[in-house]
Motif scaffolding. Structure first.
Motif, short mmCIF file in Angstrom:
data_model
loop_
_atom_site.label_atom_id
_atom_site.label_comp_id
_atom_site.label_asym_id
_atom_site.label_seq_id
_atom_site.Cartn_x
_atom_site.Cartn_y
_atom_site.Cartn_z
N VAL A 173 5.94 7.65 2.73
CA VAL A 173 6.06 6.24 2.36
C VAL A 173 7.52 5.94 2.02
CG1 VAL A 173 5.34 4.41 0.76
CG2 VAL A 173 3.71 6.18 1.45
N ALA A 174 8.03 4.81 2.56
CA ALA A 174 9.38 4.36 2.23
C ALA A 174 9.31 3.24 1.19
CB ALA A 174 10.10 3.86 3.49
N LEU A 175 10.16 3.33 0.19
CA LEU A 175 10.27 2.31 -0.87
C LEU A 175 11.64 1.64 -0.76
CD1 LEU A 175 8.92 4.49 -3.84
CD2 LEU A 175 7.60 2.93 -2.38
N VAL A 176 11.66 0.30 -0.78
CA VAL A 176 12.91 -0.43 -0.58
C VAL A 176 13.02 -1.55 -1.62
CG1 VAL A 176 14.40 -1.64 1.07
CG2 VAL A 176 12.61 -0.06 1.90
N VAL A 177 14.21 -1.69 -2.20
CA VAL A 177 14.54 -2.86 -3.02
C VAL A 177 15.96 -3.25 -2.65
CG1 VAL A 177 15.08 -3.71 -5.33
CG2 VAL A 177 12.98 -2.44 -4.95
N GLY A 178 16.17 -4.56 -2.39
CA GLY A 178 17.50 -5.03 -2.01
C GLY A 178 17.82 -6.36 -2.66
N GLY A 218 18.28 -13.80 -3.00
CA GLY A 218 17.81 -13.04 -1.85
C GLY A 218 17.26 -11.68 -2.21
N ASP A 219 16.64 -11.52 -3.36
CA ASP A 219 16.03 -10.25 -3.74
C ASP A 219 14.80 -9.98 -2.87
OD1 ASP A 219 17.92 -10.42 -5.70
OD2 ASP A 219 16.58 -9.88 -7.34
N TRP A 220 14.58 -8.72 -2.56
CA TRP A 220 13.34 -8.36 -1.87
C TRP A 220 12.94 -6.94 -2.22
CZ3 TRP A 220 17.76 -7.05 0.85
CH2 TRP A 220 17.74 -5.89 1.61
N TYR A 221 11.69 -6.63 -1.97
CA TYR A 221 11.15 -5.29 -2.15
C TYR A 221 10.20 -5.05 -0.99
CZ TYR A 221 7.29 -8.02 -3.98
OH TYR A 221 6.31 -8.95 -4.11
N ASP A 222 9.92 -3.76 -0.71
CA ASP A 222 9.02 -3.44 0.40
C ASP A 222 8.47 -2.03 0.24
OD1 ASP A 222 7.66 -4.04 2.71
OD2 ASP A 222 9.45 -4.77 3.75
N VAL A 223 7.29 -1.81 0.77
CA VAL A 223 6.67 -0.49 0.87
C VAL A 223 6.27 -0.31 2.33
CG1 VAL A 223 4.82 1.03 0.11
CG2 VAL A 223 5.85 -0.60 -1.50
N ILE A 224 6.83 0.70 3.00
CA ILE A 224 6.65 0.89 4.45
C ILE A 224 5.99 2.24 4.70
CG2 ILE A 224 7.80 0.94 6.69
CD1 ILE A 224 10.15 -0.53 5.35
N SER A 232 0.84 -1.19 0.00
CA SER A 232 0.00 0.00 0.00
C SER A 232 0.87 1.24 0.00
CB SER A 232 -0.92 0.00 1.23
OG SER A 232 -1.66 1.21 1.30
N GLY A 233 0.62 2.10 -0.96
CA GLY A 233 1.36 3.36 -1.02
C GLY A 233 0.64 4.50 -0.35
N GLY A 234 -0.44 4.21 0.38
CA GLY A 234 -1.18 5.25 1.06
C GLY A 234 -1.88 6.19 0.09
N ALA A 235 -2.11 7.42 0.55
CA ALA A 235 -2.82 8.39 -0.28
C ALA A 235 -1.94 9.00 -1.35
CB ALA A 235 -3.40 9.50 0.61
N GLY A 236 -0.64 8.90 -1.19
CA GLY A 236 0.24 9.62 -2.11
C GLY A 236 0.82 8.78 -3.24
N LEU A 237 0.75 7.44 -3.16
CA LEU A 237 1.40 6.60 -4.17
C LEU A 237 0.51 5.43 -4.59
CD1 LEU A 237 5.04 6.23 -2.76
CD2 LEU A 237 4.34 7.60 -4.73
N GLU A 238 0.58 5.12 -5.86
CA GLU A 238 0.06 3.85 -6.39
C GLU A 238 1.27 2.94 -6.62
OE1 GLU A 238 -2.04 2.02 -10.43
OE2 GLU A 238 -1.71 4.19 -10.21
#
Length: 725
Positions: free
Chosen positions: A518-523, A505-511, A483-489
């Protein structure tokens, strides 16, 4: 003297020297067969003066019409008639070509001497350019001594050839009674002279497999089509096996009626051993090239055709894992008591594999009494050199019974696939077109091939289990909803690789952060397999914990670097002198919808891409630090102002790097793919994956996270995390 023609008449071809003596005599003959020139050598050889023969037909002077010429025409064999009329026809322009010759011809005949006696001579004719552009012939004749003429006689040559030939020769009448054998056949072919006059089953009873040769001999006698290189096996008294390469051709009379057969045999026992060794060497390089069970099964089937069998199948046991998730061995068979297999591979000498009742991937049910079940239960091969079509198990399987009847299957081997104490399946080898039944040596070869393939299958099985466990762990650790909240799709994709050790070990996240940020992560964790998946879960948890402290991106990566280093030092199997067990690359971004500012920092990771509402793609210059887990790097943050409707793309290097393209080429392709106009962000995600990956199996794990800015106050959209494309 005329010169050899370079136009219509072919050049003279060198021939093997004949056993001749004396001076060569020459004559010229025009295209109509009339003598136009006669040398003194001819006069000395045949006793005819030039004044008596010039202008006469060559056949009236040279040959006795009752004699037959012997020799070859242009090295291609006599076209048929070999008397004086044939000689005259050859001299006539054009007839040589019809006979299949290349211009030059030679033969041995008995010429008519002026005194009325016959003189054996060897004659060669060469085309020459004649007056007016026509063709004339130069005849060269050499007299033969009586002994030389006898040596040139076909019966004498044939006798020497057949008696002293190093190959086994035998002649049979139309009832397949042996009427003649040479010395080699008597020595190695098992047909001594005392067996001459005996029928086939008695003349060749010394260990030969007559079931293979007898039908072939009858067929050749019937239709006249020769058979070349038929393999015939012989079991010797010392327990060893020898093999003959036999050729069979029909002997016809002058009127074309069959008079009998001739068999020619060459001992190829050593050659057979070399062929089997070559097949095993080939199997070592062509079977087990991947960690894919279906591919390995197909490789085993392919390697056996046609060197060993006409048809081969590889069926895996019902508990053997095919695909990503291993299947448990069922407590009961789906079809009552019928054991189940799964077709892994098949091959045939016939296009379309008409012998197959099941296709690769299909479940193969067998009657409990089927010979194929025995190797699965006992671990021992089951061998039917002569398939018993009356066996009761075929009455329980009419489909297979009809296939066996239709294809002429007559010899079968059932070989278990055993590796490390487990029976993984059964390989079946069958012969249909090859009339020779399988032997014990063939069974040993099949078992060796099956053993090598089974080891590869077991490696694939172990890999499949580990990969399945890593996939399950990876799926559990990746976010289920985004979920990107009100500001992001937001939209995402994750594709594991089948290369290397499997899942990475790839990962992604939306915090979600405070103040609607909103924090966006890819590792991307260094390494592959279940350990990399576990390390990814630990790092993802650490990022969540640090994000809750509301740290800016650069500071968060610095703390993550220290956390990863600490966890690596605590790991029992950590390598203090190599790569840390939790080393990873990462990009971390925080978007504030109130200011539409995106703050970015990266740790050894590819730069993010930003696409404007107008479709322009750029890669902001974000300073890169080292991967986290080393404890040595410093990080910097960069602020980027985003317009409403802009798209931020975070991704791992598996999306842009390949063996064919470097990172710059990959980034350029990605920029083009991101500009594609799609209705939804999820559709854009799918288009990027489709465009960037050259095959369904990526060379490395791929993670892609897209985030599109929206106007403040817009309705938030929740998205499920997409793990497979």
């Amino acid at each position: 003297m005329a010169h050899p023609s370079s136009g219509d008449a072919p050049e003279r071809r060198e021939s093997a020297p004949a056993p001749v003596f004396g001076v060569t005599a020459t004559a010229l003959v025009d295209g109509t067969g009339r003598i136009t020139g006669w040398s003194q050598g001819m006069e000395q050889l045949l006793g005819h003066r030039a004044a008596d023969v010039v202008g006469r037909s060559v056949d009236a002077v040279l040959a006795d019409a009752q004699d037959r010429a012997r020799g070859t025409v242009g090295g291609a064999g006599s076209p048929g008639e070999a008397d004086a009329a044939w000689l005259r026809a050859l001299v006539e322009s054009g007839c040589v070509r019809k006979a299949g010759a290349e211009g030059h011809w030679s033969c041995v005949l008995r010429a008519r001497h002026g005194e009325g006696r016959s003189v054996p001579v060897a004659i060669e004719a060469t085309p020459m350019a004649g007056p007016g552009g026509g063709t004339q012939w130069l005849l060269s004749a050499v007299g033969l001594s009586v002994s030389e003429a006898a040596a040139t006689d076909g019966s004498s040559l044939l006798r020497t050839l057949m008696e002293r030939s190093p190959v086994a020769l035998a002649v049979w009448d139309t009832d397949l009674n042996c009427i003649w054998v040479n010395a080699t056949a008597a020595e190695v072919g098992g047909m001594p002279s005392r067996r001459v006059g005996r029928p086939l089953n008695e003349a060749a009873a010394l260990g030969f497999d007559l079931s293979a040769i007898a039908p072939v001999m009858k067929r050749v006698l019937r239709d006249g089509k020769p058979v070349i290189d038929l393999e015939v096996r012989r079991s010797r008294s010392d327990g060893e096996e020898s093999a003959l390469s036999a050729s069979v051709f029909r002997l016809d009379g002058a009127d074309g009626t069959p008079q009998g057969l001739c068999t020619v045999g060459i001992d190829v026992s050593d050659s057979l051993a070399r062929q089997r060794l070559a097949l095993l060497n080939k199997a070592g390089t062509r079977v087990g090239t991947t960690l894919d069970t279906m591919a390995t099964a197909q490789e085993l089937a392919d390697i056996a055709i046609p060197a060993l069998a006409d048809f081969a199948t590889v069926d895996l046991a019902d508990w053997f894992p095919i695909g990503e998730v291993p299947r448990e061995r069922p407590g009961g068979a789906a079809h009552g008591d019928r054991p189940a297999f799964r077709r892994g591979g098949m091959a045939s000498i016939h296009k379309g594999v008409p012998e197959a009742v099941f296709s690769p991937g299909e479940v193969v049910y067998q009657p409990a009494s089927s010979p194929m079940v025995k190797p699965l239960l006992t671990g021992e091969s089951y061998f039917e050199p002569r398939l018993d079509t009356a066996h009761h198990w075929l009455t329980e399987d009419p489909v297979r019974a009809e296939m066996i009847r239709r294809t002429g299957m007559h010899s079968v081997m059932y070989v278990p696939l055993k590796a490390r104490g487990a029976i993984l399946g059964v390989a079946v080898f069958a012969r249909t077109e090859n009339p020779v039944p399988f032997t014990r040596d063939d069974l040993l070869l099949a078992e060796e091939l099956a053993t090598r393939a089974a080891l590869s299958l077991d490696n694939a099985r172990r890999y499949s289990r580990e990969r399945s466990a890593a996939l399950a762990l990876q799926r559990d650790l990746l976010p289920r909803r985004l979920s990107g909240g009100a500001g992001l799709e937001v939209a995402s994709r994750y594709l594991p690789t089948d290369k290397h050790e499997g899942v990475g070990g790839d990962w992604y996240d939306v915090i979600s952060l405070s103040r609607d940020r909103v924090a966006l992560v890819v590792g991307d964790v260094v390494g592959h397999g279940i350990n990399a998946a576990a390390a990814m879960g630990r790092l993802r948890t650490a990022v969540h914990t640090l994000a809750a402290l509301d740290l800016p991106p650069d500071l968060l990566l610095a703390h993550l670097d220290q956390v990863a280093l600490t966890l690596s030092d605590e790991a029992v199997d950590g390598d203090r002198f190599g790569i840390p067990s939790l080393a990873a690359t990462c990009v971390y971004a925080v978007y504030d919808p109130a200011t539409r500012v995106c703050t970015l920092a990266r740790a050894g990771h590819p730069p993010p891409a930003i696409v404007t509402p107008q479709g322009r793609t750029s890669f902001p210059e974000v300073p890169t630090g080292g991967p986290v887990g080393w404890g040595l790097a410093t990080y910097e943050s960069v602020d980027v102002k985003l317009a409403e409707g802009s798209t931020v793309a975070l991704f791992t290097d598996g999306l842009i790097e390949s063996r064919k393209d470097d990172i710059d080429t990959g980034l350029a392709r990605l920029a083009t793919a991101l500009r594609h106009d799609t209705d939804t962000l999820d559709a854009c995600c799918a288009h990027v994956i489709r465009t960037m990956l050259r095959s369904a199996t990526p060379e490395d794990d791929v993670s892609l996270l897209l985030a599109r800015t929206r106007a403040p106050g817009a309705e938030p959209v929740r998205s499920r995390g997409r793990r497979r494309s």
